[in-house]
Design an enzyme around this catalytic site. Sequence first.
Site, PDB file in Angstrom:
ATOM      1  N   PRO J   9      32.054  42.034  42.815  1.00  0.00           N
ATOM      2  CA  PRO J   9      33.070  41.534  43.777  1.00  0.00           C
ATOM      3  C   PRO J   9      34.611  41.625  43.667  1.00  0.00           C
ATOM      4  O   PRO J   9      35.482  41.517  42.873  1.00  0.00           O
ATOM      5  CB  PRO J   9      32.585  40.246  44.067  1.00  0.00           C
ATOM      6  CG  PRO J   9      32.320  39.545  43.059  1.00  0.00           C
ATOM      7  CD  PRO J   9      31.308  40.543  41.807  1.00  0.00           C
ATOM      8  N   ASN J  10      35.407  42.043  44.392  1.00  0.00           N
ATOM      9  CA  ASN J  10      36.832  42.381  44.645  1.00  0.00           C
ATOM     10  C   ASN J  10      37.733  43.173  44.039  1.00  0.00           C
ATOM     11  O   ASN J  10      38.218  43.607  43.825  1.00  0.00           O
ATOM     12  CB  ASN J  10      37.876  40.956  44.396  1.00  0.00           C
ATOM     13  CG  ASN J  10      37.512  40.229  45.949  1.00  0.00           C
ATOM     14  OD1 ASN J  10      37.652  40.222  46.520  1.00  0.00           O
ATOM     15  ND2 ASN J  10      36.502  38.528  45.235  1.00  0.00           N
ATOM     16  N   ARG J  17      45.716  46.609  45.628  1.00  0.00           N
ATOM     17  CA  ARG J  17      46.550  45.524  46.425  1.00  0.00           C
ATOM     18  C   ARG J  17      47.215  45.362  44.469  1.00  0.00           C
ATOM     19  O   ARG J  17      47.044  45.061  43.875  1.00  0.00           O
ATOM     20  CB  ARG J  17      45.404  44.430  46.282  1.00  0.00           C
ATOM     21  CG  ARG J  17      45.022  44.607  48.206  1.00  0.00           C
ATOM     22  CD  ARG J  17      44.300  43.240  48.157  1.00  0.00           C
ATOM     23  NE  ARG J  17      44.290  43.450  49.746  1.00  0.00           N
ATOM     24  CZ  ARG J  17      43.410  43.223  50.313  1.00  0.00           C
ATOM     25  NH1 ARG J  17      42.642  41.981  49.926  1.00  0.00           N
ATOM     26  NH2 ARG J  17      42.893  43.305  52.149  1.00  0.00           N
ATOM     27  N   TYR J  22      47.732  43.670  38.410  1.00  0.00           N
ATOM     28  CA  TYR J  22      46.726  44.194  37.884  1.00  0.00           C
ATOM     29  C   TYR J  22      46.577  45.999  37.938  1.00  0.00           C
ATOM     30  O   TYR J  22      45.743  46.776  37.141  1.00  0.00           O
ATOM     31  CB  TYR J  22      45.388  45.059  39.503  1.00  0.00           C
ATOM     32  CG  TYR J  22      44.241  43.176  39.389  1.00  0.00           C
ATOM     33  CD1 TYR J  22      43.989  42.675  38.136  1.00  0.00           C
ATOM     34  CD2 TYR J  22      45.194  42.656  40.325  1.00  0.00           C
ATOM     35  CE1 TYR J  22      44.042  41.447  38.610  1.00  0.00           C
ATOM     36  CE2 TYR J  22      44.857  41.377  39.910  1.00  0.00           C
ATOM     37  CZ  TYR J  22      44.555  40.444  39.021  1.00  0.00           C
ATOM     38  OH  TYR J  22      43.599  39.026  39.926  1.00  0.00           O
ATOM     39  N   ASN J  73      30.850  44.724  34.996  1.00  0.00           N
ATOM     40  CA  ASN J  73      32.288  43.281  35.213  1.00  0.00           C
ATOM     41  C   ASN J  73      31.615  42.498  36.440  1.00  0.00           C
ATOM     42  O   ASN J  73      31.645  43.000  37.481  1.00  0.00           O
ATOM     43  CB  ASN J  73      33.556  44.038  35.726  1.00  0.00           C
ATOM     44  CG  ASN J  73      34.395  43.383  36.165  1.00  0.00           C
ATOM     45  OD1 ASN J  73      34.166  42.142  35.887  1.00  0.00           O
ATOM     46  ND2 ASN J  73      36.049  43.760  35.774  1.00  0.00           N
ATOM     47  N   ALA J  76      33.510  37.862  40.179  1.00  0.00           N
ATOM     48  CA  ALA J  76      34.702  35.989  40.282  1.00  0.00           C
ATOM     49  C   ALA J  76      32.280  35.255  40.013  1.00  0.00           C
ATOM     50  O   ALA J  76      32.457  34.135  40.151  1.00  0.00           O
ATOM     51  CB  ALA J  76      34.330  35.529  41.602  1.00  0.00           C
ATOM     52  N   GLU J  97      28.746  42.574  28.491  1.00  0.00           N
ATOM     53  CA  GLU J  97      29.958  42.599  30.035  1.00  0.00           C
ATOM     54  C   GLU J  97      31.566  42.629  29.538  1.00  0.00           C
ATOM     55  O   GLU J  97      32.116  42.493  28.621  1.00  0.00           O
ATOM     56  CB  GLU J  97      29.902  41.079  29.883  1.00  0.00           C
ATOM     57  CG  GLU J  97      30.766  39.600  30.691  1.00  0.00           C
ATOM     58  CD  GLU J  97      30.410  38.069  30.238  1.00  0.00           C
ATOM     59  OE1 GLU J  97      29.442  38.089  29.618  1.00  0.00           O
ATOM     60  OE2 GLU J  97      31.019  37.440  31.184  1.00  0.00           O
ATOM     61  N   HIS J  99      36.007  42.915  31.089  1.00  0.00           N
ATOM     62  CA  HIS J  99      36.527  41.988  31.579  1.00  0.00           C
ATOM     63  C   HIS J  99      38.001  42.891  32.128  1.00  0.00           C
ATOM     64  O   HIS J  99      38.474  42.637  30.667  1.00  0.00           O
ATOM     65  CB  HIS J  99      36.976  40.415  31.831  1.00  0.00           C
ATOM     66  CG  HIS J  99      35.741  39.598  32.127  1.00  0.00           C
ATOM     67  ND1 HIS J  99      35.240  40.008  33.505  1.00  0.00           N
ATOM     68  CD2 HIS J  99      34.711  38.988  31.185  1.00  0.00           C
ATOM     69  CE1 HIS J  99      33.941  38.553  33.638  1.00  0.00           C
ATOM     70  NE2 HIS J  99      33.851  38.392  32.145  1.00  0.00           N
ATOM     71  N   ARG J 106      42.445  32.342  31.865  1.00  0.00           N
ATOM     72  CA  ARG J 106      42.630  31.489  33.258  1.00  0.00           C
ATOM     73  C   ARG J 106      41.958  30.396  33.210  1.00  0.00           C
ATOM     74  O   ARG J 106      42.179  29.437  32.442  1.00  0.00           O
ATOM     75  CB  ARG J 106      42.245  32.424  33.891  1.00  0.00           C
ATOM     76  CG  ARG J 106      42.665  34.371  33.588  1.00  0.00           C
ATOM     77  CD  ARG J 106      42.089  35.410  34.333  1.00  0.00           C
ATOM     78  NE  ARG J 106      42.288  34.238  35.709  1.00  0.00           N
ATOM     79  CZ  ARG J 106      41.706  35.786  36.703  1.00  0.00           C
ATOM     80  NH1 ARG J 106      41.561  36.464  36.199  1.00  0.00           N
ATOM     81  NH2 ARG J 106      41.866  35.585  37.935  1.00  0.00           N
TER      82      ARG J 106
END
Lengths: 148, 148, 148, 148, 148, 148, 148, 148, 148, 148, 148, 148
Positions: J9-10, J17, J22, J73, J76, J97, J99, J106
């Site tokens: 997601p995102n 954005r 990023y 990836n 969330a 996996e 990221h 974080r």
Amino acid sequence: MKILIIHGPNLNMLGKREPEIYGATTLGEINTALTAKAKELGAEVSFFQSNSEGEIVSSIQDPMSEFDGIVINPGAYTHTSVAIRDAILSSGLPVVEVHISNIYKREDFRQKSFISGVALGVISGFGVNSYMLGLSGLIDHLRDIKNN
Amino acid sequence: MKILIIHGPNLNMLGKREPEIYGATTLGEINTALTAKAKELGAEVSFFQSNSEGEIVSSIQDPMSEFDGIVINPGAYTHTSVAIRDAILSSGLPVVEVHISNIYKREDFRQKSFISGVALGVISGFGVNSYMLGLSGLIDHLRDIKNN
Amino acid sequence: MKILIIHGPNLNMLGKREPEIYGATTLGEINTALTAKAKELGAEVSFFQSNSEGEIVSSIQDPMSEFDGIVINPGAYTHTSVAIRDAILSSGLPVVEVHISNIYKREDFRQKSFISGVALGVISGFGVNSYMLGLSGLIDHLRDIKNN
Amino acid sequence: MKILIIHGPNLNMLGKREPEIYGATTLGEINTALTAKAKELGAEVSFFQSNSEGEIVSSIQDPMSEFDGIVINPGAYTHTSVAIRDAILSSGLPVVEVHISNIYKREDFRQKSFISGVALGVISGFGVNSYMLGLSGLIDHLRDIKNN
Amino acid sequence: MKILIIHGPNLNMLGKREPEIYGATTLGEINTALTAKAKELGAEVSFFQSNSEGEIVSSIQDPMSEFDGIVINPGAYTHTSVAIRDAILSSGLPVVEVHISNIYKREDFRQKSFISGVALGVISGFGVNSYMLGLSGLIDHLRDIKNN
Amino acid sequence: MKILIIHGPNLNMLGKREPEIYGATTLGEINTALTAKAKELGAEVSFFQSNSEGEIVSSIQDPMSEFDGIVINPGAYTHTSVAIRDAILSSGLPVVEVHISNIYKREDFRQKSFISGVALGVISGFGVNSYMLGLSGLIDHLRDIKNN
Amino acid sequence: MKILIIHGPNLNMLGKREPEIYGATTLGEINTALTAKAKELGAEVSFFQSNSEGEIVSSIQDPMSEFDGIVINPGAYTHTSVAIRDAILSSGLPVVEVHISNIYKREDFRQKSFISGVALGVISGFGVNSYMLGLSGLIDHLRDIKNN
Amino acid sequence: MKILIIHGPNLNMLGKREPEIYGATTLGEINTALTAKAKELGAEVSFFQSNSEGEIVSSIQDPMSEFDGIVINPGAYTHTSVAIRDAILSSGLPVVEVHISNIYKREDFRQKSFISGVALGVISGFGVNSYMLGLSGLIDHLRDIKNN
Amino acid sequence: MKILIIHGPNLNMLGKREPEIYGATTLGEINTALTAKAKELGAEVSFFQSNSEGEIVSSIQDPMSEFDGIVINPGAYTHTSVAIRDAILSSGLPVVEVHISNIYKREDFRQKSFISGVALGVISGFGVNSYMLGLSGLIDHLRDIKNN
Amino acid sequence: MKILIIHGPNLNMLGKREPEIYGATTLGEINTALTAKAKELGAEVSFFQSNSEGEIVSSIQDPMSEFDGIVINPGAYTHTSVAIRDAILSSGLPVVEVHISNIYKREDFRQKSFISGVALGVISGFGVNSYMLGLSGLIDHLRDIKNN
Amino acid sequence: MKILIIHGPNLNMLGKREPEIYGATTLGEINTALTAKAKELGAEVSFFQSNSEGEIVSSIQDPMSEFDGIVINPGAYTHTSVAIRDAILSSGLPVVEVHISNIYKREDFRQKSFISGVALGVISGFGVNSYMLGLSGLIDHLRDIKNN
Amino acid sequence: MKILIIHGPNLNMLGKREPEIYGATTLGEINTALTAKAKELGAEVSFFQSNSEGEIVSSIQDPMSEFDGIVINPGAYTHTSVAIRDAILSSGLPVVEVHISNIYKREDFRQKSFISGVALGVISGFGVNSYMLGLSGLIDHLRDIKNN
């Protein structure tokens, strides 16, 4: 000034079930009241309801260029969705989190909100009036920013 | 309709210190604005500020026969005072908890409120506008009750 | 250079009770020694003792324009007062936290200090000498700032 | 009166790296200042620095017959070393724990000290002055004992 | 049958300090007694003491081809060393963990052992006799394996 | 010198079930071996097995005047019985806790022993040999006391 | 024999609010009953009520030379006040903690008492009779001490 | 009015062991005193002591038709027995929980009571007088109910 | 471009023990492969292995002026060393943390890394290839920085 | 050799954005780079992006017969999705996996991954290069398996 | 096919107390219904009820050679008995755990079952029908095993 | 009597993957068996499977007027979905939660179910027979209600 109102999971059933608890007001009636309130405050509102976390994420991505802010009642996703949190963060829009019931009076797992930490403000416990107060607070905030 | 507004510890310093953070609005100006807002909504407000937990408890006991509801910004006592919680419970009055900043964005120990569990509703993060929204939400609630 | 010394709850009983534990030095004698030490270091001290959290909060608000720094022994409020923490934060003054006993040798609930996180420095365990070392450390700090 | 000063891991880099954070004072300069301060207070100091937990344990065992007390900045071992705690306990010497920064303002894992519970006293947050205050507090303590 | 006896940090001070607590037996005397006991049971023992975690790890790696098992009193590293745990795991040797005092009667942080989970067995609380019982238990175990 | 050996719940099934795990040795055979070992060490042993917490408590109360010490394998009650802990405390006798398996290698809830904190010593993981080592350690301890 | 009875925050409202829950007995009536009971038991009682933590601390400091013991219902401060705990400790007087309701049947945060750990005894759940039982228990205790 | 007094595990040893701690009063003497006290208050008492959780459960089931209330000192089962809790709940009788020592001054695991949450009231720390106060409180409660 | 490769405790035994688990590749062979890989990517590598936390801290301090970055497999110190974390922070160099096995599949205490929070990136679970990927990722990062 | 790349997601908003955080690279550009990298390594890649947990679960079920491995990836959903974990487990495919940011730097709730425990390996913190390293690591792993 | 049905503590009171909650069905009637149900399914049932943990342990040990499986309602021992867990493990028999009420709707301490982790299956919340479903599920399971 | 059967995420893969673990029965075959079982018990079943949390929420909202109850295997959403919990609560229908495996034998995070607290009953661990027992239990419950 254009505002997106997002209703999370199960809120489509408002007024249809358990009216003794949640009152007889339906989601349609809430939306009608919000439209009127927005007009009175010189703003315009659009609505989105979904039971799906992913669709709510997508709805937050969409308004990017169009909307000035979001009022969201994330329902059950308040307590479990990092994805909606990330979508809000990434949108850069001011977001007001509202809850019909006072979530701090309920089960322990409802005390934790993934959304509050990235929201402009939080309003909880005023029944359907939480939406009106949230819309009002958001519009005041947007005016303040414009004027400064 | 008579409402008591209670300001907790350190709120007497609003506008006098750290204006870059909390803005230049003083507590006096907030009270003036609340008086105006109340008048506009057909209600009357009184004010109480104290740095002392015990005095706040006593102020909640006093209004028993006089006031119809309370708007409280418990400040730091939000997170530590069972005594204020008990006073609210025992008063039987509807109480709205407001916070200028969004407390859910701050330190872990500010995430727990002893007050929220006995409040009618909670409003957090709208700056001094949190008070206006809280007053508004409380008056709407009192009207609803009277009409039902 | 003017320094405020704040003594928290129960410290007014120093030297009067349990002398076998806390020694025979009274609070008055500590204050006399601090006055002498301050004079020797070219500074001036005032004193405030209270058993009330709210009065301690108020005492921190007062010195705003007058004092250059604070030495505080928050006593039992070390572990429970967010209000004193907020008052310190809002004062913008350098604050030194001192404890007569070594609090890290005591009950678990005394290991957590709400004050340490907003203090310039912390001194614990040197008996009444903790006050002298704290005063000394604060004055050195104020000199360093003035000189840079 | 002979005092051992122990500097824990990474303190050998003081003044060489990140001077904007830790200042430009090197460990050598701190030691020079401590020697002067000790002389002024009628005492004598020796120094030991190591990045190794085991060597620090050994350094505490050695002074048994020679030293009257220890000032230690255990650095990162503050939070992880039961072995240094045991060495201090077994030495029977008064030990003062010092920290340049205020460790209570830092990460959660730095809030727990294995050393504080066996130290005479703790001083944290006064920059390199923490060493001077610690030395001073230790010598005062040793004088008090001798005189009683 | 060859056994390595490892003594962890601070055990080199046994009998030299706090004899009223730990007794007057020195590490040398323990080793002499263990040599005698081993001889009586038809085995041979070597000794290693270090205050350094890394050296203990290395000492466990060394015996690979020579020793049949290890008796270790990990001292303070019991509670903090994953490295010693990994060295034991990787050695493939049967290891007996011994403690002079009963660690389950002491501070909370001494209740957790990183070693017990990879040891053949654990013996705690019999004073220096813990070593003799541990050596005995290890040799019996090695005999059982050889005979089966 | 008279010693009571207590076997907790399910230990009566030793050697009858799951011999591939617990071995083929029955409780009767363990008792025979313990009798022989005790004789060799100049002591005498009695035995008690029960699946009932209350009966084990009673068995510890009984020996008051007769026995010099107890070896107990509390089985599952190790982790849940405050009553057996209290019985041991109140008996004033030295008690050795033994376990056939290494309980620190098992489920989390087996890591906590209510007994260890009131035992003289603990032996875990040596198979049925844990009983022999425990008996031996207890007798050595009783000898030491008599001789001092 | 002189006893001080301390009533904590909100107890001044007893019998005035929520009589269906707390009964119709007012604090005045409780005090009258306690005076009678004390007389019957050959003792004398004084009373103090405050909503302020600091004033309760001060009230405990005062009786130092006059009173033989204290019965306290700390109300909400039971769960949050280290300062009252410290005052009790420092007074050296026997203190009985009483609660009208059974606090162990209520919210989690009411299960923890800072006072119980320094009280002679605790009585909870007998309604206003908790005060009578507490007074009785304290006087019996004082008699026992005098007679031994 | 008939009351059952239940004594939990290890209480049969009262007065026989550790008289310096628990006093010289035996369980028989406590029962004699309780019989006298009951007679004085116009009630009748029966007694039951067991070290077995199951027998205590059964004893609570028995009085169903006969007894008006129960005074129980659950001893160690206070902290571990859900079964006794369930028996009390199912009996529907008012139950008073008493403890000779103040359990809130003892180990952490003694701070949690499975019984307090279903008891009428709790009395802790008054020595054997806790039983007398508990009996008294229970009889007062039964009288109140009968009279209302 | 010069890179330091650090191997933590027990990694010197790679390929020598438990080849069925960790494979037959020795540390020497890994280093040879890394040298070749580095050459291919236009960089140069040096190697350091130690079982000692203190020596690893020192090795990180040394490269200050010489190396452009570090690839570290901290082994067991991953989970216990604040000192290595501090050394990395203070070095100011980009550091890549690598693990041969996937540490997130192992015991709970291996899920926490003190290093990850100060590393540029983390690579875990690719066998000895984790080193190659880590070296590659570090060199790409250094190139990116140089080019921007 | 066919690999499926899944973006959670995102991630569809990458490069659109917050480019200052990023970077300016879009998801399309990442996919183009991955296609090139795959070709260079002799493999073929397909892509799937969704904001919906359920669709990601379905996408993992689909490749069953077609794909040799997955690079994911999870965004969330890393921290909240047991369903994706189960889909990976049930697919039997090796999954890497990745990221973009270093998630260990974080918020606390991002430290827990439901995916890492069932992944072949994890790569975090190398920016968009994490994808390249992950693809590379997966292909190397598949080659190794084929060759053994 | 022979099945043992075990009823834990307080279940002997079913139908006798609180019929408004637990219904009017007695344990005898449940057993009659189970006998009929078993007959219908071609099996035979025996019954055991006890309030004693130890007797339940013993009852599980007994059937070793006779019974094919067990249906147990462990009542309150569900949450506290490691001994019953161990007896089940050691019996090697398939065991079905049943509860009349839905334990997951009750107090926190009833959410943890020591039995579920060693049971074949768990059935909770169907009233006395939970027993019938459990018996049915066990017999189906035994048939499946016999047929495979 | 009409029943909705809901299968959560990944259950569409039953019988297709890992047949050695989950058996060779496909979801289609389970549905066929449930249809037959329902017919035999005089009821009718419909089926719904989805990998999407939102679609499952919607499916629970739909049956409002049509279905008499729901049997749900929430799969992975058992442990993470407050939204499904809310949908069940709001539907007012009796819901039976079933699991093929015994979830209490699995990872810690699978021990917590958001669904169990709002379900009529829970059945776990009987393989695909869990569905049959759940259907049976639900129909019996609906009959009982109709008959009372």
